[in-house]
Write an enzyme that holds these catalytic residues in place. Sequence first.
Site, PDB file in Angstrom:
ATOM      1  N   SER A   1      42.371  40.150  35.011  1.00  0.00           N
ATOM      2  CA  SER A   1      42.629  40.185  36.447  1.00  0.00           C
ATOM      3  C   SER A   1      43.910  39.433  36.752  1.00  0.00           C
ATOM      4  CB  SER A   1      41.465  39.535  37.200  1.00  0.00           C
ATOM      5  OG  SER A   1      41.767  39.366  38.578  1.00  0.00           O
TER       6      SER A   1
ATOM      7  N   TYR B   1      35.298  32.871  39.247  1.00  0.00           N
ATOM      8  CA  TYR B   1      35.891  34.093  38.702  1.00  0.00           C
ATOM      9  C   TYR B   1      37.221  33.784  38.025  1.00  0.00           C
ATOM     10  CZ  TYR B   1      37.457  38.956  38.504  1.00  0.00           C
ATOM     11  OH  TYR B   1      37.893  40.193  38.075  1.00  0.00           O
TER      12      TYR B   1
ATOM     13  N   LYS C   1      38.298  34.400  34.011  1.00  0.00           N
ATOM     14  CA  LYS C   1      39.399  35.283  33.631  1.00  0.00           C
ATOM     15  C   LYS C   1      40.541  34.517  32.949  1.00  0.00           C
ATOM     16  CE  LYS C   1      37.571  39.169  34.821  1.00  0.00           C
ATOM     17  NZ  LYS C   1      37.189  40.149  33.785  1.00  0.00           N
TER      18      LYS C   1
END
Length: 254
Positions: A146, A159, A163
């Site tokens: 991402s 998150y 990532k």
Amino acid sequence: MDLPKSPGFDLSGKRALVAGASSGIGLACAVALAEHGAAVTLAARSGDILRDIVQEMTARGWRAEALELDISNVAVTKAAVAEHGPFDILVNSAGLARHGPAMKTEEGDFDVVANLNVKGAYFLTQAVAKGLIEAGRPGSLINISSQMAHVGGIDRAVYCATKHAVEGFTKAMAIEWGKAGIRVNTICPTFILTPLTQSTFDNPERAAWIMDKIKLSRPGNVEDVMGAVVFLASESAALITGSSLMIDGGWTAD
């Protein structure tokens, strides 16, 4: 005069495993690889959905099969890859997010996200690489990361943490397995408009934040990722490893 020849994007004779292939980016990647000649194994937890997708793909003359698999179960994942592999190409698009303020993060939410996004991704990549090394074959392993692996984001501390971790182990694996001809890279999309992200775009404040950050002034579509995954899987990317391919509309250019 001998002119150089492009290696091209033909994936005929290659076997690909796409995890998280039942929808969104994963499904788009599976279609893209199949369109370019790869025999694709679509893996996800939703077996019935996968079988419907495979039926549609094979009706178009592509080679595809379904594999019901939850990559957060490491033992099952290793066994499945050993049984169905070796795979020349891996695309790991399995992942999830539980967004919220960092101050309100619960341990359970952190563990669920990290277990899939980091632990599951790590051992899936390891398992595919193990099969290739044992078979003496090169390969291209691609983790869908991402843009948030390179920046921070509102309500996205967990998150972002997972990532960023994917970027780290991708680089380390690329270094370790390079001599075996195994390339390991990530693709880092911006916000991609899918049914799962629709609620974010329906929030005026969030939508305005996204559009302000994306220099091309539009959200991403799954089609924006399809060419990138074919490129990294193909011989046209033969000297690319340990890298992150940004598909972020310029978000991280600041």
